[in-house]
Motif scaffolding. Structure first.
Motif, short mmCIF file in Angstrom:
data_model
loop_
_atom_site.label_atom_id
_atom_site.label_comp_id
_atom_site.label_asym_id
_atom_site.label_seq_id
_atom_site.Cartn_x
_atom_site.Cartn_y
_atom_site.Cartn_z
N LEU A 169 67.70 122.66 -8.25
CA LEU A 169 66.47 122.12 -8.90
C LEU A 169 66.96 120.74 -9.56
O LEU A 169 67.94 121.13 -10.47
CB LEU A 169 66.00 122.55 -9.43
N THR A 170 66.99 119.18 -9.70
CA THR A 170 67.34 118.41 -10.46
C THR A 170 66.25 117.91 -11.05
O THR A 170 66.21 117.66 -12.66
CB THR A 170 68.09 116.99 -9.73
N THR A 171 64.84 118.06 -10.71
CA THR A 171 63.39 117.09 -11.76
C THR A 171 62.81 118.02 -11.38
O THR A 171 62.23 118.60 -10.39
CB THR A 171 63.44 115.80 -10.83
N LEU A 172 62.15 118.32 -13.35
CA LEU A 172 60.49 118.70 -12.98
C LEU A 172 59.04 117.62 -13.05
O LEU A 172 59.55 117.02 -14.14
CB LEU A 172 60.67 119.97 -13.98
N LEU A 173 58.61 117.68 -12.48
CA LEU A 173 57.48 116.24 -12.30
C LEU A 173 56.09 116.72 -12.93
O LEU A 173 55.70 117.32 -12.60
CB LEU A 173 57.04 115.34 -11.68
N VAL A 174 55.89 116.61 -14.35
CA VAL A 174 54.60 117.29 -14.91
C VAL A 174 53.50 116.43 -15.02
O VAL A 174 53.82 115.26 -16.02
CB VAL A 174 54.83 118.29 -16.62
N GLU A 232 55.99 110.47 -3.15
CA GLU A 232 55.66 109.84 -1.13
C GLU A 232 56.22 109.23 -1.31
O GLU A 232 55.43 107.76 -1.73
CB GLU A 232 54.32 109.06 -1.63
N ILE A 233 57.75 108.46 -1.22
CA ILE A 233 58.65 107.57 -1.83
C ILE A 233 59.45 107.43 -0.55
O ILE A 233 60.26 107.05 -0.78
CB ILE A 233 59.18 107.48 -2.69
N LYS A 234 59.33 108.03 0.61
CA LYS A 234 60.21 108.63 1.64
C LYS A 234 60.95 106.88 2.48
O LYS A 234 62.00 107.10 3.17
CB LYS A 234 59.37 109.57 3.05
N ASP A 235 59.70 106.33 2.31
CA ASP A 235 59.61 104.78 3.17
C ASP A 235 60.33 104.17 1.90
O ASP A 235 61.42 102.70 2.49
CB ASP A 235 58.90 104.56 3.73
N THR A 236 61.13 104.39 0.43
CA THR A 236 61.32 103.56 -0.05
C THR A 236 62.63 103.92 -0.54
O THR A 236 63.60 102.99 -1.46
CB THR A 236 59.93 103.16 -1.01
N SER A 237 63.24 105.11 -1.00
CA SER A 237 64.49 105.72 -0.85
C SER A 237 65.61 105.88 0.26
O SER A 237 65.03 106.08 1.03
CB SER A 237 64.32 106.46 -1.98
N SER A 238 66.81 105.02 -0.45
CA SER A 238 67.78 105.53 1.11
C SER A 238 68.76 106.47 0.26
O SER A 238 70.18 107.31 0.51
CB SER A 238 68.90 104.76 0.37
N LYS A 239 68.56 108.18 -0.85
CA LYS A 239 68.83 108.61 -1.45
C LYS A 239 68.21 110.21 -1.13
O LYS A 239 67.03 109.93 -0.72
CB LYS A 239 69.27 108.52 -2.87
N GLU A 240 68.74 111.17 -0.81
CA GLU A 240 67.87 112.59 -1.03
C GLU A 240 66.80 112.29 -2.55
O GLU A 240 67.49 111.74 -3.33
CB GLU A 240 68.79 113.29 -0.85
N ILE A 241 65.66 113.14 -2.41
CA ILE A 241 65.19 112.89 -3.46
C ILE A 241 64.77 113.03 -5.11
O ILE A 241 64.57 112.66 -5.79
CB ILE A 241 63.30 113.14 -3.39
N GLY A 242 66.45 114.09 -4.81
CA GLY A 242 66.27 114.80 -5.93
C GLY A 242 67.45 114.29 -6.59
O GLY A 242 67.32 113.94 -7.94
N GLU A 243 67.81 113.97 -5.24
CA GLU A 243 69.42 113.18 -5.75
C GLU A 243 69.10 111.45 -6.39
O GLU A 243 69.07 110.73 -7.69
CB GLU A 243 70.31 112.21 -4.76
N TYR A 244 67.65 111.02 -6.15
CA TYR A 244 66.69 109.40 -6.19
C TYR A 244 66.83 110.11 -8.11
O TYR A 244 66.68 109.33 -8.91
CB TYR A 244 66.10 109.42 -5.62
N TYR A 245 65.79 110.80 -8.48
CA TYR A 245 64.68 110.86 -9.68
C TYR A 245 66.25 111.60 -10.32
O TYR A 245 66.10 110.90 -11.97
CB TYR A 245 64.45 112.22 -9.47
#
Length: 363
Positions: A88-93, A133-146
């Motif tokens: 786990l990299t990020t918790l969004l609250v 919901e940023i699948k089409d805008t990020s070139s990274k794995e979502i955890g790494e992105y955040y």
């Protein structure tokens, strides 16, 4: 010697394997979790990769329940694998959820030995589902992105270096309040955008946040300069708009707390050497021109700091940690009453000395 060898060989057959080993092929490795609602009626979102070859592809599982543990159990029923949050990299609250009791929402992660204590905690404007919901805008794995997004803001001295462990300590601290990254969704592509620092009073989000610029000064005064600090202002000079950009090289501050009867004043004296990065009029080899520019920057910085403290005091959020000094060096003030009541009425003055030490290669 032969007896020892035989004994060791026999023992190798009696050894058990790793009793707690978990194979990735049997797990859905969660990298980002979103939380919204309140205890009694809560919803969680769990994001994990769906492709080994393409890290940008991921699945978001949704779970509902009365507690955070129930939401995880509910979401787990919707996948063929067991969910695991060891990476786990990020918790969004959601901001409304955090206004009641942030610790109650995070308790389940503090009590799990598998939860990484270096995971980032972020407050979102609106449902955290939108931020997944940023699948089409990020070139990274979502955890790494955040994780990289928040770390970049920390390096720019906009957000304090905060994770699950630090957040827990500050929620129970009496001399300093918690400040967390505050994100919004912006633009046509719906990309996350840093909007400033969310201000907490104890375990509750106050509903107020600092601007990005105010957040910088809160970090500089309450913590210290990170890797770099960039600032820019617009100067109405001689009826013309002039852009002024600079980097802060250092930020040396001295804090003085004075008491006159029931009146308490906190005074900051700041020395701020800078390197100029944008100033089209030039002529900075002339001392008079430099002094005028330094005076303009000084005025802008002092006003931004004053606005920052005004917002913090109105929200009863001491993110700069003035209370730590009061408690350590002025215990009589600490004992006189509740610190937050004193904090809201503090008179805070800031005197800034700006020194342009470098002005670029063109004079």
């Amino acid at each position: 010697m032969r007896k020892v060898t035989v004994f060791l060989l026999i023992n190798t057959f009696l050894l058990s394997g790793c009793w707690d080993q978990r194979l990735y092929k049997e797990l859905s490795v969660i990298s980002v979790i979103g939380i919204e609602g309140h205890i009694g009626d809560i919803k969680s979102y769990f994001a994990y990769p769906s492709s080994n070859s393409d890290p940008t592809k991921y699945i978001v599982l949704e779970g509902t329940g009365k507690t955070l543990r129930e939401t995880r159990i509910d979401a787990n029923k919707k996948t063929e694998q067991t969910m695991d949050n060891a990476e786990l990299t990020t918790l969004l609250v959601n901001e409304e959820s955090a206004q009641k009791d942030l610790y109650a929402l995070l308790d389940v992660y503090y009590r799990s030995a598998q939860s990484p204590m270096n995971a980032k905690v972020v407050i979102t404007k609106g449902s955290p589902k939108k931020f997944l919901e940023i699948k089409d805008t990020s070139s990274k794995e979502i955890g790494e992105y955040y994780y990289d997004l928040i770390t970049a803001f920390e390096d720019a001295t906009i957000y304090p270096k905060t994770d699950l462990e630090i957040a827990a300590n500050l929620m129970y601290s009496e001399g300093r309040d918690l400040g967390l990254p505050y994100l919004i969704i912006s633009g046509d592509h719906g990309l996350p955008k840093g909007e400033g620092m969310a201000l907490f009073n104890g375990k509750k989000y106050t509903g107020e946040h600092l601007t990005l610029r105010e957040s910088i000064f809160a970090i500089l005064l309450g913590y210290r300069k990170a890797n770099f600090v960039e600032l820019a202002y617009m100067w109405d000079k001689n009826e013309k708009k002039v852009q002024v950009g600079f980097n802060i090289i250092d930020f040396k501050k001295k804090k003085k707390i004075m008491q006159d009867g029931d009146n308490i004043k906190v005074q900051y004296n700041i020395n701020m050497p800078i390197v100029l990065t944008e100033y089209p009029p030039n002529h900075l080899d002339q001392e008079d021109e430099r002094k005028k520019l330094e005076k303009f920057i000084k005025g802008k910085v002092e006003k931004d700091i004053a606005r920052m403290f005004k917002t913090c005091q109105e929200a009863s959020s001491d993110v700069t940690g003035i209370g730590e000094d009061i408690r350590a060096y002025h215990p009589q003030l600490w004992r006189e009453g509740k610190w937050k009541d004193i904090y809201k009425d503090l008179k805070i003055e800031t005197k800034v000395n700006v020194d342009i030490v470098r002005s670029g290669s063109i004079r």
